[in-house]
Design an enzyme around this catalytic site. Structure first.
Site, PDB file in Angstrom:
ATOM      1  N   SER A  68       0.839  -1.207   0.000  1.00 31.52           N
ATOM      2  CA  SER A  68       0.000   0.000   0.000  1.00 31.52           C
ATOM      3  C   SER A  68       0.875   1.259   0.000  1.00 31.52           C
ATOM      4  CB  SER A  68      -0.968  -0.035   1.195  1.00 31.52           C
ATOM      5  OG  SER A  68      -2.024   0.868   1.010  1.00 31.52           O
ATOM      6  N   ASP A 165      -9.672  -5.074  -4.944  1.00 32.90           N
ATOM      7  CA  ASP A 165      -9.178  -4.006  -4.063  1.00 32.90           C
ATOM      8  C   ASP A 165     -10.108  -2.789  -4.179  1.00 32.90           C
ATOM      9  OD1 ASP A 165      -7.775  -1.953  -2.784  1.00 32.90           O
ATOM     10  OD2 ASP A 165      -5.824  -2.693  -3.462  1.00 32.90           O
ATOM     11  N   HIS A 195      -7.591  -5.569  -0.956  1.00 33.59           N
ATOM     12  CA  HIS A 195      -6.459  -4.679  -0.717  1.00 33.59           C
ATOM     13  C   HIS A 195      -5.395  -5.298   0.185  1.00 33.59           C
ATOM     14  CE1 HIS A 195      -4.301  -0.918  -0.479  1.00 33.59           C
ATOM     15  NE2 HIS A 195      -4.362  -0.941   0.840  1.00 33.59           N
TER      16      HIS A 195
END
Length: 222
Positions: A68, A165, A195
């Site tokens: 991320s 995601d 995600h």
């Protein structure tokens, strides 16, 4: 808001130990076990955290794994330390993340956030149902955006992304691949992953990808 005790970080550590490889995991300032006030942190501050770990703790060539926000910061580290960073693995890389999301908001909402100084961004991953992000954080993050021009990273890059995601679109990884100047770049999409990418099959893909890069780089070195 993941930290260094998350499923992915521990899975990578276990894998590296099984190979006899050194491994570093750490929390950014204001996150997890690290000192600092999260409200005062910025992308620039976290970039410095990554570089200080590379400069002061890491010995020899490094493969960086960034999830991320970490996927954004690993690119900055590769740009700043090209001699030391020899490969990158991004998991649901949130490159230019919050800035892109903020810019997509309606004009009136952006003005309201600017006046209030805080953006309450809805999230199913927070107990309150939203993250409260300082407007100043977004403005500072704009200085670290990368997708507007070619990204000067020449090492091998692997980008893993789940197509379910709902935080960072998998199209972001495609954009990153398009912008990075390295010729050795792969994007691997998992149709039913979200995600966090922390299911058993996701973790398996991650460690296989690390193993593959270690083999590839060992061959080059030898």
């Amino acid at each position: 808001m993941s930290n260094m005790n998350g499923t992915k970080a521990l899975a990578v550590e276990e894998f590296c130990k099984s190979l006899g490889h050194a491994y570093i995991r750490f929390d950014y300032s204001g996150v997890g076990n690290s000192d600092g006030n999260l409200q005062e942190c910025t992308v620039g501050r976290w970039r410095k955290d990554v570089l200080s770990v590379i400069d002061d703790l890491a010995v020899g060539p490094q493969i960086l794994v960034g999830s991320s926000l970490g996927g954004w910061l690993m690119l900055h580290a590769a740009i700043a330390r090209p001699q030391k960073v020899v490969a990158l693995i991004g998991i649901a890389s949130a490159v230019d993340g919050l800035v892109t999301q903020f810019n997509q908001l309606p004009v009136e909402m952006k003005k309201e956030i600017e006046m209030k100084g805080v953006w309450s961004m809805p999230s199913k991953y927070n107990e309150e149902g939203a993250y409260h992000i300082q407007y100043s954080f977004i403005k500072e993050a704009e200085h670290h955006c990368l997708l507007h021009s070619p990204i000067p990273v020449n090492c091998p890059v692997r980008l893993l992304h789940g197509m379910e995601d709902d935080i960072v679109s998998w199209h972001t990884s495609i954009q990153v691949a398009d912008r990075v100047i390295s010729k050795d770049i792969d994007v691997i999409l998992r149709k039913h992953s979200d995600h966090r990418m922390k299911e058993k099959a996701d973790l398996q893909l991650l460690v296989y990808t690390i193993d593959d890069l270690i083999d590839k780089l060992s061959t080059v070195v030898n």
